[in-house]
Design a protein around this motif. Structure first.
Motif, PDB file in Angstrom:
ATOM      1  N   SER A 277      -8.880   6.629 -10.160  1.00  0.00           N
ATOM      2  CA  SER A 277      -7.940   6.375 -11.259  1.00  0.00           C
ATOM      3  C   SER A 277      -6.599   5.844 -10.768  1.00  0.00           C
ATOM      4  CB  SER A 277      -7.713   7.661 -12.054  1.00  0.00           C
ATOM      5  OG  SER A 277      -6.858   8.563 -11.349  1.00  0.00           O
ATOM      6  N   LEU A 278      -6.355   5.925  -9.468  1.00  0.00           N
ATOM      7  CA  LEU A 278      -5.056   5.509  -8.935  1.00  0.00           C
ATOM      8  C   LEU A 278      -4.949   3.990  -8.943  1.00  0.00           C
ATOM      9  CD1 LEU A 278      -4.736   7.951  -5.894  1.00  0.00           C
ATOM     10  CD2 LEU A 278      -3.878   8.250  -8.225  1.00  0.00           C
ATOM     11  N   PRO A 279      -3.869   3.437  -9.449  1.00  0.00           N
ATOM     12  CA  PRO A 279      -3.725   1.979  -9.489  1.00  0.00           C
ATOM     13  C   PRO A 279      -3.559   1.409  -8.079  1.00  0.00           C
ATOM     14  CG  PRO A 279      -1.669   3.042 -10.112  1.00  0.00           C
ATOM     15  CD  PRO A 279      -2.696   4.145 -10.005  1.00  0.00           C
ATOM     16  N   PRO A 280      -3.880   0.131  -7.909  1.00  0.00           N
ATOM     17  CA  PRO A 280      -3.719  -0.487  -6.589  1.00  0.00           C
ATOM     18  C   PRO A 280      -2.257  -0.559  -6.178  1.00  0.00           C
ATOM     19  CG  PRO A 280      -4.262  -2.145  -8.244  1.00  0.00           C
ATOM     20  CD  PRO A 280      -4.422  -0.813  -8.901  1.00  0.00           C
ATOM     21  N   ARG A 281      -1.980  -0.090  -4.959  1.00  0.00           N
ATOM     22  CA  ARG A 281      -0.615  -0.095  -4.446  1.00  0.00           C
ATOM     23  C   ARG A 281      -0.609  -0.412  -2.966  1.00  0.00           C
ATOM     24  NH1 ARG A 281       1.107   5.377  -7.779  1.00  0.00           N
ATOM     25  NH2 ARG A 281       2.003   4.338  -9.592  1.00  0.00           N
ATOM     26  N   SER A 282       0.505  -0.974  -2.516  1.00  0.00           N
ATOM     27  CA  SER A 282       0.753  -1.248  -1.095  1.00  0.00           C
ATOM     28  C   SER A 282      -0.334  -2.138  -0.492  1.00  0.00           C
ATOM     29  CB  SER A 282       0.847   0.071  -0.317  1.00  0.00           C
ATOM     30  OG  SER A 282       1.413  -0.125   0.945  1.00  0.00           O
ATOM     31  N   GLU A 283      -0.787  -3.107  -1.253  1.00  0.00           N
ATOM     32  CA  GLU A 283      -1.802  -4.035  -0.756  1.00  0.00           C
ATOM     33  C   GLU A 283      -1.139  -5.186  -0.021  1.00  0.00           C
ATOM     34  OE1 GLU A 283      -4.748  -4.435   0.350  1.00  0.00           O
ATOM     35  OE2 GLU A 283      -5.928  -4.569  -1.505  1.00  0.00           O
ATOM     36  N   LYS A 284      -1.540  -5.411   1.226  1.00  0.00           N
ATOM     37  CA  LYS A 284      -0.986  -6.484   2.045  1.00  0.00           C
ATOM     38  C   LYS A 284      -2.067  -7.451   2.520  1.00  0.00           C
ATOM     39  CE  LYS A 284       3.177  -4.608   2.032  1.00  0.00           C
ATOM     40  NZ  LYS A 284       4.305  -5.230   1.319  1.00  0.00           N
ATOM     41  N   ALA A 285      -3.292  -7.254   2.063  1.00  0.00           N
ATOM     42  CA  ALA A 285      -4.408  -8.063   2.545  1.00  0.00           C
ATOM     43  C   ALA A 285      -5.269  -8.489   1.359  1.00  0.00           C
ATOM     44  CB  ALA A 285      -5.240  -7.258   3.541  1.00  0.00           C
ATOM     45  N   SER A 286      -6.316  -9.251   1.653  1.00  0.00           N
ATOM     46  CA  SER A 286      -7.266  -9.637   0.610  1.00  0.00           C
ATOM     47  C   SER A 286      -8.650  -9.764   1.224  1.00  0.00           C
ATOM     48  CB  SER A 286      -6.850 -10.969  -0.033  1.00  0.00           C
ATOM     49  OG  SER A 286      -6.907 -12.027   0.918  1.00  0.00           O
ATOM     50  N   TYR A 287      -9.644  -9.751   0.345  1.00  0.00           N
ATOM     51  CA  TYR A 287     -11.028  -9.912   0.793  1.00  0.00           C
ATOM     52  C   TYR A 287     -11.747 -10.795  -0.222  1.00  0.00           C
ATOM     53  CZ  TYR A 287     -15.874  -8.803   1.988  1.00  0.00           C
ATOM     54  OH  TYR A 287     -17.201  -8.884   2.332  1.00  0.00           O
TER      55      TYR A 287
END
Length: 416
Positions: A277-287
């Motif tokens: 349930s936690l929203p996406p946070r602190s994303e510095k990459a991608s796939y």
């Protein structure tokens, strides 16, 4: 001074594999009390004495057996609750926040009583006085912890959210209180306090460096977090150490072996339900595995038509187990393509695993133990940086490159 290394304890201890006979015993498992309060495989159960590294010196864990002289045998329920949830021992001595009371403050009264009954009635008393913690000035002035507490600890019990279902609330309770997951997975502030203790904080469970490992981002971040994985995979990982999420390594091995693999399936599912349930946070990459360039690049690498820094090292040392396409081998060699640990914003875990090697330990799943060799003597800092940068930017992975300096600094830290 903080929990920092509470997850590092040692492998599963003899005598702890008994059947759970009470609610208190189960809650002690959920809280992973053995992790800090047993000094490795040679120490008596819960008799303390584990040296816990902190930024300010070594903190020794206390004896929490019911021995009246060296343990907690003379603690009343009120004394026990105050130590567990307020960080104040019997007699008024403040505990260093290596004891994660900032999370335990959320434990419900009934669960505190169950834990008290377990430690007083079911745990064997052990007469053992652990070494005394002696931090340098001014950190040896425990009275100053009162101000740290006033600034950073909210002494409220967990309150279920009326807008969420029972499973979510159970998962939130376990993660935020007994599980104290934020102690490792939430970044720290300048005073070494956790930057958040619940999902309302934008920093909560976004990942942090602990003992030169990077404790993963547990939010819904699609690349470096749990965003791409179903609840079933997360619950399986916590129960067995293996799933599509990845393969357990580092400090998390002991957490699973000593704690989460003993949790009931419904509790593992509740934890997974909450984390999802936690929203996406602190994303510095991608796939992006389906990007058109990925297949073309993979074909060129395999045939040798192009040569990128690190690709030759990967083919020579890594491809045998992790495969040319980074797909690995299910429940044996972890997949590198899209692996959240590969795409973490801080590559500490990747660097440490490459330098030291590692072992995929056997858990309840019955998987055969597999070892990754150490490359500290085989590869230079530059070569390790190149191959890890290649891994973090191949097969649809896109993350910041690893620098030679990062490898050099971590190599030196591990040497010390």
């Amino acid at each position: 001074m903080i929990r920092l290394l509470l997850c590092i304890c040692g492998s599963l201890l003899p005598g702890l594999a008994m059947a759970q006979t009470s609610l208190g015993a189960y809650l002690a498992r959920a809280g992973d009390c053995v992790a800090c309060h047993t000094a490795g495989t040679e120490g008596a159960l819960f008799a303390g004495g584990l040296p816990i590294n902190s930024p300010f010196g070594i903190i020794y864990s206390t004896n929490i057996t019911p021995d009246p002289e060296t343990g907690i045998g003379r603690y009343t329920l009120e004394d026990f609750s105050r130590a567990l949830r307020d960080g104040v021992a019997k007699g008024g001595k403040r505990l260093y926040p290596a004891m994660p009371y900032a999370s335990f403050k959320a434990i419900k009264d009934d669960d505190v009583r169950a834990l008290y009954d377990y430690f007083m009635k079911e745990v064997k008393p052990v007469r053992h006085r652990p070494p005394e913690t002696r931090l340098p000035f001014p950190f040896n002035q425990r009275w100053t912890l009162l101000f740290w507490d006033m600034l950073f600890v909210n002494h409220e019990r967990f309150e279920p959210s009326p807008d969420r279902d029972a499973e979510w609330n159970r998962g939130a309770y376990l993660v935020q209180s007994l599980g104290h997951c934020g102690a490792c997975h939430t970044p720290r502030g300048l005073a070494f306090q956790e930057k958040g203790y619940a999902e309302a904080s934008p920093y909560y469970l976004t990942g942090a460096v602990v003992d030169n490992w990077f404790a993963a981002n547990l939010t819904g971040a699609p690349a470096s977090g749990l965003g791409r994985f179903p609840e079933e995979a997360i619950a399986s990982f916590l129960g067995t150490g293996h799933s599509d999420v990845g393969v357990v390594f580092g400090n998390m091995v002991e957490v699973i072996e000593n704690s989460t693999k003993y949790l009931r399936n419904q509790d593992l599912k509740a934890i997974a339900h909450y984390l999802k349930s936690l929203p996406p946070r602190s994303e510095k990459a991608s796939y992006e595995p389906d990007a058109p360039a990925v297949a073309v690049e993979l074909s060129a690498i395999v045939t040798g038509e192009i040569e990128r820094p690190g690709v030759g090292i990967y083919q020579s040392f890594c491809a045998k187990c992790h495969k040319a396409g980074g797909e690995g081998e299910a429940r044996k060699f972890p997949k590198l393509a899209g692996n959240p640990s590969v795409l973490a914003r801080i590559p500490a875990s990747l660097i440490r695993l490459t330098l030291e090697g590692g072992e995929i330990t056997q858990t309840q799943s019955g998987s055969k133990s597999e070892k990754m060799p150490s490359f500290a003597k085989k590869l230079s800092d530059r070569q390790i940086a190149e191959v890890l940068s290649f891994i973090r930017n191949s097969w649809g992975n896109a993350a910041s490159p690893v620098t030679t300096r990062e490898v050099s600094l971590l190599r030196e830290a591990l040497r010390q």
